[in-house]
Enzyme design. Structure first.
Site, PDB file in Angstrom:
ATOM      1  NE  ARG A  47      77.621  67.497  -4.782  1.00  0.00           N
ATOM      2  CZ  ARG A  47      76.602  66.659  -4.938  1.00  0.00           C
ATOM      3  NH1 ARG A  47      75.636  66.913  -5.794  1.00  0.00           N
ATOM      4  NH2 ARG A  47      76.529  65.565  -4.240  1.00  0.00           N
ATOM      5  CE  LYS A 105      72.183  59.257  -1.854  1.00  0.00           C
ATOM      6  NZ  LYS A 105      70.722  59.219  -1.957  1.00  0.00           N
ATOM      7  CD  GLU A 145      68.516  56.700  -6.334  1.00  0.00           C
ATOM      8  OE1 GLU A 145      69.252  57.619  -6.724  1.00  0.00           O
ATOM      9  OE2 GLU A 145      68.533  55.546  -6.797  1.00  0.00           O
TER      10      GLU A 145
HETATM   11  P1  ATP Z   1      74.987  61.587  -3.660  1.00  0.00           P
HETATM   12  O1  ATP Z   1      75.649  62.272  -4.803  1.00  0.00           O
HETATM   13  O2  ATP Z   1      75.616  61.832  -2.348  1.00  0.00           O
HETATM   14  O3  ATP Z   1      74.745  60.139  -3.896  1.00  0.00           O
HETATM   15  P2  ATP Z   1      72.415  62.322  -4.516  1.00  0.00           P
HETATM   16  O4  ATP Z   1      72.254  63.664  -5.065  1.00  0.00           O
HETATM   17  O5  ATP Z   1      72.450  61.211  -5.485  1.00  0.00           O
HETATM   18  O6  ATP Z   1      73.603  62.304  -3.502  1.00  0.00           O
HETATM   19  P3  ATP Z   1      69.792  62.197  -3.571  1.00  0.00           P
HETATM   20  O7  ATP Z   1      69.172  61.239  -2.635  1.00  0.00           O
HETATM   21  O8  ATP Z   1      69.347  62.173  -4.977  1.00  0.00           O
HETATM   22  O9  ATP Z   1      71.318  61.980  -3.467  1.00  0.00           O
HETATM   23  O10 ATP Z   1      69.687  63.667  -2.979  1.00  0.00           O
HETATM   24  C1  ATP Z   1      68.513  64.227  -2.506  1.00  0.00           C
HETATM   25  C2  ATP Z   1      68.615  65.719  -2.559  1.00  0.00           C
HETATM   26  O11 ATP Z   1      69.726  66.168  -1.812  1.00  0.00           O
HETATM   27  C3  ATP Z   1      68.797  66.200  -3.980  1.00  0.00           C
HETATM   28  O12 ATP Z   1      67.878  67.240  -4.205  1.00  0.00           O
HETATM   29  C4  ATP Z   1      70.201  66.695  -4.022  1.00  0.00           C
HETATM   30  O13 ATP Z   1      70.323  67.785  -4.882  1.00  0.00           O
HETATM   31  C5  ATP Z   1      70.493  67.070  -2.592  1.00  0.00           C
HETATM   32  N1  ATP Z   1      71.913  66.900  -2.286  1.00  0.00           N
HETATM   33  C6  ATP Z   1      72.638  65.777  -2.421  1.00  0.00           C
HETATM   34  N2  ATP Z   1      73.930  65.995  -2.118  1.00  0.00           N
HETATM   35  C7  ATP Z   1      74.026  67.300  -1.763  1.00  0.00           C
HETATM   36  C8  ATP Z   1      75.099  68.145  -1.345  1.00  0.00           C
HETATM   37  N3  ATP Z   1      76.344  67.689  -1.205  1.00  0.00           N
HETATM   38  N4  ATP Z   1      74.821  69.435  -1.074  1.00  0.00           N
HETATM   39  C9  ATP Z   1      73.569  69.909  -1.176  1.00  0.00           C
HETATM   40  N5  ATP Z   1      72.526  69.168  -1.573  1.00  0.00           N
HETATM   41  C10 ATP Z   1      72.732  67.877  -1.867  1.00  0.00           C
HETATM   42 MG    MG Z   2      70.527  61.662  -6.921  1.00  0.00          MG
END
Ligand code: ATP
Ligand code: MG
Length: 563
Positions: free
Chosen positions: A266, A276, A39
């Protein structure tokens, strides 16, 4: 490199790669297609790097493709700055989406069409409940939800209302489109979840064209299907969403085989936060200098700090892919970083806290050049000339006036070897009026140079130094962990992660003296300041007048101790 290649033949595949392999051999898919779906509401962090290595890695290993899809369905927090940075980071990590860059917003029209299909099939309805009533009537894990009074609207009425939602007739929050599944489903995600909401806000790509935006659960699975994704890999918290993922795909018209969602754990890393939202807060509240502050666990922060993409990929490979959440020891990351830098870093001499030493038994205009090895780990790296003259700098920490017995560096009357040069003897300590040591007077043993008559003479310590007249002056930034505890966001004792910020995470040293070869330092080169750590030139704050060096990481052992 070669050992990695050898390993891959004997290494067992993780559970996702097993599934992909099976689907490949059974002929279920002609080509493997994965996606990385960030995102654009922040910069990528090392957790994302794990997901990137997994998705792009699987595609590469199976001659497939991996799409970069911006999941831009939440316009309020998203921006093109983030889109740009994400692309830069994915490329820097060594991956290529080729032609396959997509935006969920490109599918808004298609998604609207899928929603209309659900309505036509009696599988979705427009609901007028307020957000509060919606939440209240959803029930709890132990209590079934209640049907919305709008659940039995006719197909015609729903189609009419949904079109009006799109036309912008209704206020924000006045209505939602909901899936019609089951309000008593044990899985709360299946209790008529919202598919669309009204938000009359500007979108960074579609402008004001859409007053309604699809919810993640609706947009994600259908975007996967539209792109022909075969394996949709996401983190464990989406496991409970999987029945909804499948339900939506099964209730619209789509060709088989449908994409399959698979969850993995994760990355949680000690001494850092990974969301984020929290990272944004650190930036906005100025606890750090920006998303790319070298203390941040962001890809851009790690890059600026001097961490290489090779070491991040190596780290992601080492931690592997599992189905169980856990905490990864930050020492594992540090190990990958050191290993990599040890192989590539050019060895140089840098004195962070200079103390002048005047060598009295050589003439004032003495100049000579000494041969120094650039990298003992890399025979191709060659050697360079180190200028040596009457005045040199050593580190203040390498001299002690009242030294304990085991202090093998310099002390009054004591001897120490200058790296690549002579044995130096301290003759006199010069102090200012307040008693601070400002200078040392010393002599060298002229025969102790490599090849000299007493060159084999052993003294216990070896220290680094630079020629005063030839040295360059630089600012050096030393970093420690950003947080003082392993799990800053555990919420323990009602504490906020910001309560655990390490006040000593940054130390700025001015007036550091570095050997002259560093005049030509480039941002892409990694350096080991011998005995001090691994360093790189700061890409942002370096000016022609003042180089700024970041310490990427300290050395585990100083070579002088190992010798
Ligand atoms: P955050 O929780 O840090 O805001 P998010 O999951 O909302 O992260 P996205 O931009 O939606 O952020 O993430 C893009 C991809 O990265 C998704 O497929 C998510 O599953 C993966 N991802 C995010 N954080 C992690 C993590 N700590 N370990 C592994 N994969 C991750
Ligand atoms: Mg997300």
């Amino acid at each position: 490199m070669s050992s990695d290649a050898n390993n891959s033949q004997t290494e067992s595949l993780d559970f996702i790669r097993e599934i992909v392999k099976e689907d490949q051999t059974s002929g279920k898919h002609a080509q493997i297609v994965t996606r990385f779906p960030p995102e654009p509401n922040g910069y990528l962090h090392i957790g994302h790097a794990k997901a990137i290595c997994l998705n792009f890695g699987i595609a590469k290993e199976n001659q497939g493709i991996c799409h970069l899809r911006f999941d831009d369905t939440n316009p309020i927090r998203e921006s093109t700055e983030y889109v740009e940075s994400i692309q830069e980071d994915v490329r820097w990590l060594g991956f290529d989406w080729k032609e396959s860059r997509f935006f969920t917003s490109d599918y808004f029209e298609k998604l609207f069409g899928f929603a209309m299909q659900l309505i036509e099939n009696g599988k979705a309805y427009v609901c007028d409940l307020s957000a509060e009533d919606f939440m209240r009537m959803r029930g709890t894990p132990t209590h079934a939800g209640e049907d919305s009074p709008f659940r039995e609207r006719s197909v015609e009425e729903n189609m009419d209302l949904f079109k009006k939602m799109r036309e912008g007739v209704f206020e924000d929050g006045a209505k939602t489109l909901r899936a019609k599944i089951e309000m008593s489903a044990p899985n709360i995600q299946m209790r008529d979840p919202a598919l669309y909401r009204i938000r009359r806000v500007h979108h960074h790509r579609t402008g004001d064209a859409w007053p309604i935006y699809p919810m993640y659960d609706f947009a994600h699975c259908l975007s996967d299907a539209v792109e022909g994704i075969t394996h949709s890999l996401c983190t464990l918290e989406f496991e409970v969403h999987r029945p909804l993922y499948d339900w939506i795909l099964q209730n619209v018209n789509l060709p088989e085989p449908l994409p399959r969602q698979i969850e993995f754990a994760r990355l949680n890393l000690g001494y850092t936060v990974m969301s984020k939202r929290k990272l944004l807060q650190l930036v906005e509240d100025k606890h750090v200098s920006g998303w790319d502050d070298p203390r941040m666990p962001t890809v851009s922060g790690l890059r600026r700090r001097g961490v290489t993409s090779d070491s991040i990929r190596h780290f992601c490979k080492r931690i592997g892919i599992t189905k169980y959440d856990g905490m990864t020891d930050i020492a594992l990351l540090e190990h990958s970083i050191r290993n990599d830098l040890n192989k590539r870093a050019l060895r140089v001499q840098g004195v962070l806290k200079p103390l002048k030493v005047v060598i009295e038994n050589i003439p004032e205009d003495h100049f000579e050049e000494l041969e120094a090895v650039n990298n003992p780990e890399d025979p191709d790296a060659g050697s360079r000339k180190l200028p040596f003259s009457r005045e040199i700098y050593i580190d203040q920490d390498d001299f002690m006036e009242e030294a304990p017995k085991k202090f093998f560096r310099l002390k009054p009357e004591g001897e120490v070897r200058l790296r690549y040069a002579y044995i130096l003897k301290c003759e006199k300590v010069i102090k200012d009026d307040e008693g601070n040591i400002v200078e040392l007077r010393a002599t060298i043993d002229p025969d102790s140079k490599r090849g000299g008559a007493t060159s084999g003479r052993k003294v216990k310590g070896t220290i680094h130094w630079v020629s005063a007249q030839h040295a360059i002056t630089a600012e050096v930034r030393l970093y420690e962990r950003l947080f003082t505890v392993e799990q800053p966001d555990s919420g323990k004792d009602k504490k906020d992660y910001k309560d655990f910020l390490n006040p000593e995470s940054l130390a700025v040293l001015e007036g550091c003296k570095l050997e002259p070869s560093l005049k030509e330092a480039t941002q892409d080169t990694r350096y080991q300041f011998e005995r001090v750590g691994y360093f790189c030139l700061d890409s942002k704050d370096t000016t022609p007048d003042k180089p700024v060096f970041n310490r990427t990481i300290s050395l585990r052992d100083a070579w002088s101790k190992r010798k």
